[in-house]
Motif scaffolding. Sequence first.
Motif, PDB file in Angstrom:
ATOM      1  N   ALA A   1      -0.821   6.118  -7.000  1.00 59.37           N
ATOM      2  CA  ALA A   1      -0.048   6.654  -6.019  1.00 59.37           C
ATOM      3  C   ALA A   1       1.736   6.299  -6.367  1.00 59.37           C
TER       4      ALA A   1
ATOM      5  N   ASP B   1      -4.458  -4.123   6.823  1.00 64.23           N
ATOM      6  CA  ASP B   1      -4.722  -3.307   5.909  1.00 64.23           C
ATOM      7  C   ASP B   1      -6.183  -2.837   5.520  1.00 64.23           C
TER       8      ASP B   1
ATOM      9  N   HIS C   1      -7.868   0.410   4.443  1.00 68.36           N
ATOM     10  CA  HIS C   1      -7.150   1.230   3.799  1.00 68.36           C
ATOM     11  C   HIS C   1      -7.930   1.866   2.677  1.00 68.36           C
TER      12      HIS C   1
ATOM     13  N   SER D   1      -4.345   3.030  -5.201  1.00 66.73           N
ATOM     14  CA  SER D   1      -3.362   3.556  -4.255  1.00 66.73           C
ATOM     15  C   SER D   1      -2.515   2.582  -3.776  1.00 66.73           C
ATOM     16  N   PHE D   2      -1.573   1.954  -4.616  1.00 70.24           N
ATOM     17  CA  PHE D   2      -0.791   0.862  -4.037  1.00 70.24           C
ATOM     18  C   PHE D   2       0.330   0.985  -5.195  1.00 70.24           C
TER      19      PHE D   2
ATOM     20  N   VAL E   1      -9.011   5.716   1.935  1.00 65.41           N
ATOM     21  CA  VAL E   1      -8.737   6.300   0.418  1.00 65.41           C
ATOM     22  C   VAL E   1     -10.212   6.952  -0.029  1.00 65.41           C
TER      23      VAL E   1
ATOM     24  N   SER F   1      -1.050   7.412  -0.491  1.00 59.77           N
ATOM     25  CA  SER F   1      -2.148   6.515  -0.958  1.00 59.77           C
ATOM     26  C   SER F   1      -3.298   7.340  -0.514  1.00 59.77           C
TER      27      SER F   1
ATOM     28  N   LEU G   1       0.847  -1.295   0.170  1.00 56.78           N
ATOM     29  CA  LEU G   1       0.144  -0.044  -0.066  1.00 56.78           C
ATOM     30  C   LEU G   1       0.957   1.213  -0.028  1.00 56.78           C
ATOM     31  N   ALA G   2       0.640   2.160  -0.675  1.00 58.80           N
ATOM     32  CA  ALA G   2       1.437   3.130  -0.842  1.00 58.80           C
ATOM     33  C   ALA G   2       1.370   4.071   0.654  1.00 58.80           C
TER      34      ALA G   2
ATOM     35  N   ASP H   1      -9.117  -1.142  -4.059  1.00 60.26           N
ATOM     36  CA  ASP H   1      -8.361  -1.245  -2.748  1.00 60.26           C
ATOM     37  C   ASP H   1      -9.038  -2.376  -2.012  1.00 60.26           C
TER      38      ASP H   1
ATOM     39  N   SER I   1       0.037  14.450   1.511  1.00 59.38           N
ATOM     40  CA  SER I   1       0.215  13.029   1.982  1.00 59.38           C
ATOM     41  C   SER I   1       0.472  13.008   3.359  1.00 59.38           C
TER      42      SER I   1
END
Length: 426
Positions: A198, A101, A104, A169-170, A108, A266, A6-7, A66, A247
């Motif tokens: 991301a 995660d 996440h 976002s990864f 997002v 992310s 994951l970012a 995601d 960020s």
Amino acid sequence: MRRPFLAAATGALVAALALILTAGAAVPATPNVDPVRQAEYWLDDYGVSAAWQTTRGVGTRIAIIDTGIGYAPEFDGAVVGGTDMSGLGSPDGRTPVGGADSNHGSWVASLAASRGLPDGTGMLGVAPQAELLSVSVGFGVESSVPFVTQVADGIRWAVDNGADVINMSFTTNTLDWDPSWDDAFLYAFDHDVVVVVAAGNRGAGTDQIGAPATIPGVLVVGGVDPEGNASQEASTQGVTIGVSAPSERLLGVSADGNVVLWNGTSGAAPIVSAVAALVRSANPGMSAADVINHIVSTATPAAAATSVPDVLYGYGLVNAEAAVTTWLPSVTENPMGSLSEWIRLYRRADAGSDPEPSANPVTIAPLEPPEEAINDASALIPTAASLTYGTLPLVAVTVPAILGALGVTAAVRRIRSARHSRTPTR
């Protein structure tokens, strides 16, 4: 392919990650001001509040590929569809996938299009009237479906279900990507979908951008701190970064409705995805290439950038108001490059059969049939060919030569006889 990170990365939250922000968790600096709204500094600092004077994203749809968007009240009316590609979630894509995660995807999604709470408090996304699609995938969890397949199938599903923007976002932390992603991303581009990804985080071990941020045509988002400087922990660098966004000190609505502080590109990516939705809402029919061009061309120059684009900031810091309201001439090419051209140059092994020859073949007349051999005659009997090309020419040359020689001999004898007849006698 290596495990996708994951970012924002598990463990990359700020020290206050565990702090739950609620209306009663802190005393507002100004009476009757919701502390959650007050903490969303990016809404004013990046022109989002000003862009809302034109649109809040109505009529657009953002797909979040995601870990799934939870059932928090901030998402009521926002999530209009979903699916699970991991085989571990629920058919509607709303059940969080994974362990650490699992929230996440909700974090997002809340930055992109959270609706807030019915009483007018709570977190608002950058495009609070945009619709959301929840496409759940598994990051590093046991699944019978390969991760690259989950992503490819998720992209196609999002496109087929009306996504105007796709957010991912990864990062995989590798420059290359599976060839199956070629067709999936081309499918999105060919259907005029804006794809935002991301850049990844140094704090999670990503020193350079990795796929999908290396894929031509995607809008790559780097991260900056609240002062607009490149984040040392929550962003990475790379020549494909298109634009930067906050960020650090971000808010996110968890699947259970709790609001947390977190860091990472992310979170920067869905901010830009939502800006893309605002641009498309304000300009119905605008192409994906033009949407991206509006975002990168109107970005605010970064004070610390050394070039444009810059490996840390891209074309600058996203400016939602300018992206929505500035008129720009239409472009014919995606400013972030062409995946189809990249495939033409670098996937030559899969180019297909050899091209047809351009010249017509030359026609040659057939040879005359060979003369039949005389199998039942003696080898001493001459053939027509031997008579024509051997015996007759030999006779023609030899006979005149013999006759000539005989004539010369006879002439010599006559001369000698004449001399003897003239000799006097004694």
